[in-house]
Design a protein around this motif. Structure first.
Motif, PDB file in Angstrom:
ATOM      1  N   MET B   1       0.844  -1.200   0.000  1.00  0.00           N
ATOM      2  CA  MET B   1       0.000   0.000   0.000  1.00  0.00           C
ATOM      3  C   MET B   1       0.879   1.249   0.000  1.00  0.00           C
ATOM      4  O   MET B   1       1.681   1.444   0.931  1.00  0.00           O
ATOM      5  N   ILE B   2       0.751   2.068  -1.051  1.00  0.00           N
ATOM      6  CA  ILE B   2       1.614   3.244  -1.185  1.00  0.00           C
ATOM      7  C   ILE B   2       0.773   4.529  -1.121  1.00  0.00           C
ATOM      8  O   ILE B   2      -0.291   4.603  -1.726  1.00  0.00           O
ATOM      9  N   ILE B   3       1.268   5.517  -0.383  1.00  0.00           N
ATOM     10  CA  ILE B   3       0.637   6.845  -0.386  1.00  0.00           C
ATOM     11  C   ILE B   3       1.683   7.887  -0.795  1.00  0.00           C
ATOM     12  O   ILE B   3       2.773   7.934  -0.214  1.00  0.00           O
ATOM     13  N   LEU B   4       1.368   8.669  -1.827  1.00  0.00           N
ATOM     14  CA  LEU B   4       2.245   9.755  -2.272  1.00  0.00           C
ATOM     15  C   LEU B   4       1.582  11.092  -1.949  1.00  0.00           C
ATOM     16  O   LEU B   4       0.390  11.280  -2.230  1.00  0.00           O
ATOM     17  N   ILE B   5       2.360  12.005  -1.394  1.00  0.00           N
ATOM     18  CA  ILE B   5       1.819  13.317  -1.013  1.00  0.00           C
ATOM     19  C   ILE B   5       2.761  14.405  -1.505  1.00  0.00           C
ATOM     20  O   ILE B   5       3.979  14.261  -1.415  1.00  0.00           O
ATOM     21  N   GLN B   6       2.208  15.489  -2.052  1.00  0.00           N
ATOM     22  CA  GLN B   6       3.023  16.688  -2.230  1.00  0.00           C
ATOM     23  C   GLN B   6       2.215  17.917  -1.834  1.00  0.00           C
ATOM     24  O   GLN B   6       1.016  17.991  -2.073  1.00  0.00           O
ATOM     25  N   CYS B   7       2.883  18.869  -1.191  1.00  0.00           N
ATOM     26  CA  CYS B   7       2.207  20.080  -0.738  1.00  0.00           C
ATOM     27  C   CYS B   7       3.247  21.141  -0.344  1.00  0.00           C
ATOM     28  O   CYS B   7       4.438  20.865  -0.333  1.00  0.00           O
ATOM     29  N   THR B   8       2.768  22.315  -0.019  1.00  0.00           N
ATOM     30  CA  THR B   8       3.620  23.358   0.556  1.00  0.00           C
ATOM     31  C   THR B   8       4.198  22.835   1.869  1.00  0.00           C
ATOM     32  O   THR B   8       3.515  22.128   2.606  1.00  0.00           O
ATOM     33  N   ASN B  40      10.159  25.644  -0.899  1.00  0.00           N
ATOM     34  CA  ASN B  40       9.252  25.433   0.238  1.00  0.00           C
ATOM     35  C   ASN B  40       8.186  24.387  -0.086  1.00  0.00           C
ATOM     36  O   ASN B  40       6.995  24.578   0.146  1.00  0.00           O
ATOM     37  N   ARG B  41       8.658  23.260  -0.626  1.00  0.00           N
ATOM     38  CA  ARG B  41       7.727  22.245  -1.109  1.00  0.00           C
ATOM     39  C   ARG B  41       8.079  20.909  -0.463  1.00  0.00           C
ATOM     40  O   ARG B  41       9.240  20.553  -0.293  1.00  0.00           O
ATOM     41  N   PHE B  42       7.054  20.154  -0.105  1.00  0.00           N
ATOM     42  CA  PHE B  42       7.178  18.915   0.665  1.00  0.00           C
ATOM     43  C   PHE B  42       6.671  17.734  -0.163  1.00  0.00           C
ATOM     44  O   PHE B  42       5.595  17.806  -0.773  1.00  0.00           O
ATOM     45  N   TYR B  43       7.458  16.652  -0.187  1.00  0.00           N
ATOM     46  CA  TYR B  43       7.082  15.438  -0.919  1.00  0.00           C
ATOM     47  C   TYR B  43       7.236  14.238   0.003  1.00  0.00           C
ATOM     48  O   TYR B  43       8.235  14.136   0.727  1.00  0.00           O
ATOM     49  N   LEU B  44       6.319  13.308  -0.060  1.00  0.00           N
ATOM     50  CA  LEU B  44       6.395  12.148   0.833  1.00  0.00           C
ATOM     51  C   LEU B  44       5.903  10.884   0.136  1.00  0.00           C
ATOM     52  O   LEU B  44       4.931  10.900  -0.626  1.00  0.00           O
ATOM     53  N   ARG B  45       6.611   9.803   0.381  1.00  0.00           N
ATOM     54  CA  ARG B  45       6.150   8.480  -0.045  1.00  0.00           C
ATOM     55  C   ARG B  45       6.094   7.586   1.170  1.00  0.00           C
ATOM     56  O   ARG B  45       7.077   7.416   1.880  1.00  0.00           O
ATOM     57  N   LEU B  46       4.937   7.036   1.403  1.00  0.00           N
ATOM     58  CA  LEU B  46       4.720   6.141   2.535  1.00  0.00           C
ATOM     59  C   LEU B  46       4.421   4.744   2.033  1.00  0.00           C
ATOM     60  O   LEU B  46       3.569   4.566   1.156  1.00  0.00           O
ATOM     61  N   GLU B 221      10.815  17.115 -23.936  1.00  0.00           N
ATOM     62  CA  GLU B 221      11.005  18.071 -22.851  1.00  0.00           C
ATOM     63  C   GLU B 221      10.281  17.657 -21.567  1.00  0.00           C
ATOM     64  O   GLU B 221      10.249  18.412 -20.608  1.00  0.00           O
ATOM     65  N   GLY B 222       9.664  16.515 -21.540  1.00  0.00           N
ATOM     66  CA  GLY B 222       8.887  16.118 -20.367  1.00  0.00           C
ATOM     67  C   GLY B 222       9.763  15.753 -19.177  1.00  0.00           C
ATOM     68  O   GLY B 222      10.982  15.602 -19.305  1.00  0.00           O
ATOM     69  N   PRO B 223       9.139  15.597 -18.004  1.00  0.00           N
ATOM     70  CA  PRO B 223       9.874  15.270 -16.780  1.00  0.00           C
ATOM     71  C   PRO B 223      10.667  13.965 -16.926  1.00  0.00           C
ATOM     72  O   PRO B 223      10.103  12.935 -17.296  1.00  0.00           O
ATOM     73  N   ILE B 224      11.944  14.018 -16.608  1.00  0.00           N
ATOM     74  CA  ILE B 224      12.836  12.867 -16.765  1.00  0.00           C
ATOM     75  C   ILE B 224      12.681  11.910 -15.589  1.00  0.00           C
ATOM     76  O   ILE B 224      12.675  12.336 -14.431  1.00  0.00           O
ATOM     77  N   ILE B 225      12.553  10.636 -15.876  1.00  0.00           N
ATOM     78  CA  ILE B 225      12.433   9.608 -14.831  1.00  0.00           C
ATOM     79  C   ILE B 225      13.771   8.935 -14.573  1.00  0.00           C
ATOM     80  O   ILE B 225      14.176   8.724 -13.438  1.00  0.00           O
ATOM     81  N   ILE B 266       7.061  11.029  -8.158  1.00  0.00           N
ATOM     82  CA  ILE B 266       6.098  12.125  -8.033  1.00  0.00           C
ATOM     83  C   ILE B 266       6.477  13.177  -9.057  1.00  0.00           C
ATOM     84  O   ILE B 266       7.626  13.622  -9.096  1.00  0.00           O
ATOM     85  N   VAL B 267       5.522  13.563  -9.908  1.00  0.00           N
ATOM     86  CA  VAL B 267       5.797  14.596 -10.912  1.00  0.00           C
ATOM     87  C   VAL B 267       5.387  15.949 -10.348  1.00  0.00           C
ATOM     88  O   VAL B 267       4.302  16.099  -9.791  1.00  0.00           O
ATOM     89  N   ASP B 268       6.278  16.935 -10.475  1.00  0.00           N
ATOM     90  CA  ASP B 268       5.936  18.293 -10.063  1.00  0.00           C
ATOM     91  C   ASP B 268       6.474  19.230 -11.141  1.00  0.00           C
ATOM     92  O   ASP B 268       7.690  19.400 -11.279  1.00  0.00           O
ATOM     93  N   GLY B 269       5.577  19.806 -11.884  1.00  0.00           N
ATOM     94  CA  GLY B 269       5.975  20.669 -12.997  1.00  0.00           C
ATOM     95  C   GLY B 269       6.755  19.855 -14.004  1.00  0.00           C
ATOM     96  O   GLY B 269       6.306  18.789 -14.437  1.00  0.00           O
ATOM     97  N   ASN B 270       7.946  20.316 -14.348  1.00  0.00           N
ATOM     98  CA  ASN B 270       8.722  19.628 -15.367  1.00  0.00           C
ATOM     99  C   ASN B 270       9.790  18.715 -14.775  1.00  0.00           C
ATOM    100  O   ASN B 270      10.738  18.326 -15.426  1.00  0.00           O
ATOM    101  N   LYS B 271       9.639  18.391 -13.494  1.00  0.00           N
ATOM    102  CA  LYS B 271      10.633  17.553 -12.834  1.00  0.00           C
ATOM    103  C   LYS B 271       9.971  16.385 -12.122  1.00  0.00           C
ATOM    104  O   LYS B 271       8.767  16.398 -11.880  1.00  0.00           O
ATOM    105  N   THR B 272      10.799  15.423 -11.753  1.00  0.00           N
ATOM    106  CA  THR B 272      10.289  14.311 -10.957  1.00  0.00           C
ATOM    107  C   THR B 272      11.045  14.235  -9.637  1.00  0.00           C
ATOM    108  O   THR B 272      12.227  14.556  -9.567  1.00  0.00           O
TER     109      THR B 272
END
Lengths: 277, 277, 277, 277
Positions: B1-8, B40-46, B221-225, B266-272
């Motif tokens: 079970m995976i939870i991905l979160i991104q936020c300020t 000022n951005r937060f990313y999490l994988r649980l 030009e897409g986000p590189i993995i 997690i994709v955010d704009g043009n980055k991963t």
């Protein structure tokens, strides 16, 4: 500000620990956590946005929520100190002295001890004390006692064996648990002991390696911090391998020092948990 | 079970999130968290030790503690599905079909669409439906409409461009945001567009590369993995580079698929943000 | 003793050349030969078991059997000399000075020229002349004239740009054809010009690189000698990339210097033929 | 057209050999030559621009100019044939079957022999004969006799052990000198024998490897053709290592096969001379 924790795993540890931080109004910049499910063991590295904290208070609060037998390592935000032991080869020491001089080592070099005079002139250039401790005409015990005597005049967090070609006795090693870092010129556990490049050449391998590890009382058996390899082929003589190998010895030791000095390495038994960037 | 979160980012996020998990009696196996301090951005994988959870309940509880504008992705523990688009080269498709057949892909291949018939016989061997959609004698719009029509018959999470040599229009791409994965045969941003190996050969580079990325409406030009390189030298002709390149194209696409299908990206704009093992 | 040859290809070249060697009673230790079949071009590197030969005699004998327009480079067995240009970053210069001091560079460093004073103290430690040439309050022409004036006092085979952050004019470059070696802090041709790590960070690449190349009059477009990469991820800031990048800049420049100083590189147009070990 | 030569070194060998080629009006596309100075041994690989030559004539002419005890290997320009032995793991066999099907293996797969039925269905898809030879309820001798009996029905140049998990007896191996190629799932000589990934996990290494080698009668001690590694960390379980390891096992076996099938490998004693591109 770095906090390293290891303990038995149980539900809610991250919640409890991060509540301790939030209660102390400490902002977590980065949290790296690893649970070894098989061994039911929990490891955590916290980077806190604060240079000074009330370490005793935080530790007490952590002890309150962690299971018994836990290990907490709160690293004060002061520059670490290292002592360096060498023999004749310059490449690792040279790299360390350069980084030290330009403040990029992440530690300050307190002294260099050599069992040969070879590297005195290099060390002198950088105004670091060089101590020659002769190993000839002396028993191993006497030699190590002399080294210890020199070390006794300095304060340091780690001893770096930067191509120091004497094997240290268990007694000496025991005095600095998880505080001696060695660079071994092979891809351990291949080619333990002397002349690994000769061994590699005789076996006809297509890659040679280097290993940085903490020293324990079994030769070349301590917890591995970092390893790296470089391709070779039939045309490389033993001498070529020695020359090529120096490049990765220097590079893998530099990497291991960076990991250790940034408090990214947790030792557990004969293994390391390394939280890289 | 995976939870991905991104936020300020804000103080206490990890504490709050892990309290939500503890309150729901969910044990965290692994937590990977990254704060981009500048942004000022937060990313999490649980990773949670549970196959089924009350997702709606957990999401509501998380929304309660997270800042506005957050993004929560709770991944149900069901096998993902993919559609594969190809042209003539077999190596990436072959690798995907093999992994699919032996249940190591981490997804099931629902169909293969080719703008040539070349790879039908291979696909047939593995009892996967192959659809030939001709791009000749058709406008790009008509071609893409035909592809969309075929895709409309399947349910899938991702479209894999496994050496699909047609450029998709922004309109097509927009229909599958962050759901199209491409393998480009260069080390982006070097050698954008057609014939990257010819470009690399003419420039005389000593390394060639491959890049797996999400497709956006700007070419390559897409986000590189994931990216990888392989050494080359003067003796490699363009044909040699194409041959060598296939090895890393296959390998880097396989790695990217693994990362995406294990919900590590997690994709955010043009980055991963990629939480590797 | 090294002989480098390039010419139009024709049947029997190796036979003819090796007959010349046999007739001169010279034993070939190693022969590396490459024919670019498409371009009908022949390249050869001969390592001869002899420190002194009658070069004029051998060259005449070779000219006798080689096609017109051939290029023969007989390298006398004397140590090469280099001049080093720097700005503020110490890592490449430090590595070069260390190797020079311990006689492992394969050349002797004749002087260091800096457009800042920053690296004077390091250079002084190794008793190498350091010349400060200010670029402020001067036109580019006047600056380059001043650099040339300093260089005029030394004899050298190559100029090494060891993180020299000024762009040299075509006129300056033309004075040292294939004799200026630069380290560029990107995987060329990606991220030409200024701030490549910032560019790399913005693009979200997963690998960063460094390129050592001969300088020609087009910025970052000269023949590539060596390239290397290092993995990065989302967590690396621009500053982290700069720090990591220094490691491969130093390493790839060291490798390129070794290749050039061992006469393993033949330049042809905008490409190199590199005969590695 | 490839010619491989090894013999005692002496002055003028390259001249003499290339004269033989010139006299036979054969154009040398590429010559790779290596002299082991310590061992006074000469190795040569010639690529000739001709599909058919009078091999007997060329060999006689070569024998005339080479020292006694030389070994000459003139490779007719016909596609090689291979037999593949497998157990249960699909990844190496799958890769070989794909390349065979699309004519990029550089050989044709004549048959697959498995000591389990697991890989029959995959092999069947590609219309290659699959033979199941049970090792249970049989002595090793009886098992190998049964394998030999199957092999006796085919003509082949090499036997590929594509994750074949039985140890072959010296007697069996002796029947195919330098013709059996194995992929061992460790960086030899580290972790010889069974369960190398478990051994690697227990040692806490930071890199795992794979080794392709010719099989001799000492376990995992034959001449090494190619090796490769992949980074691992504390978070990789034994199972993770097995999974990751498969990627390099497949890749390093593919590379070794390419080298052998393109006649780029000369075996001398327990080592190989490999003339890569």
């Amino acid at each position: 500000m770095i906090i390293l924790i290891q303990c038995t795993d149980q539900v809610g540890l991250v919640a409890a620990i991060s509540k301790v931080m939030a209660d102390a109004d400490l902002n977590i910049i980065s949290m790296r956590e690893y649970v070894n499910v098989e061994a039911n063991r929990f490891y955590l590295r916290l980077e806190i946005m604060a240079d000074i904290i009330n370490a005793a208070h935080v530790e007490a609060a952590l002890l309150n929520v962690l299971p018994p037998g836990c290990s907490i390592f709160i690293q004060p935000a002061v520059k670490k100190k290292v002592a360096v032991l060498v023999t004749k080869e310059y490449h690792c020491l040279g790299d360390i002295l350069l980084r030290n001089y330009f403040n990029t080592l992440g530690a300050s070099v307190e002294c260099v001890i050599g069992n040969h005079e070879t590297l005195r002139s290099l060390t002198d250039k950088f105004d670091i004390p060089f101590h020659y401790v002769d190993h000839l005409d002396r028993t191993k015990a006497a030699f190590e006692e002399a080294v210890s005597a020199v070390l006794g005049n300095y304060r340091f967090d780690y001893i770096i064996l930067a191509k120091f070609m004497r094997i240290l006795s268990p007694g000496f090693v025991a005095a600095y648990p998880h505080r001696i870092i060695n660079i071994h010129h092979s891809f351990l556990p291949a080619f333990v002991g002397a002349s690994p490049y000769r061994q590699a050449h005789e076996r006809g391998v297509k890659l040679i390696g280097a290993t940085a590890h903490f020293v324990t009382d079994v030769l070349d058996e301590g917890p591995i911090i970092a390893q790296q390899i470089i391709p070779v082929n039939h045309a490389h003589s033993v001498t070529d391998m020695v020359t090529l190998g120096k490049e990765i010895e220097e590079s893998v030791l530099a990497k291991a020092l960076q990991l250790v000095l940034q408090d990214r390495v947790i030792v557990d038994g004969n293994k390391t948990v390394v939280f890289e960037n």
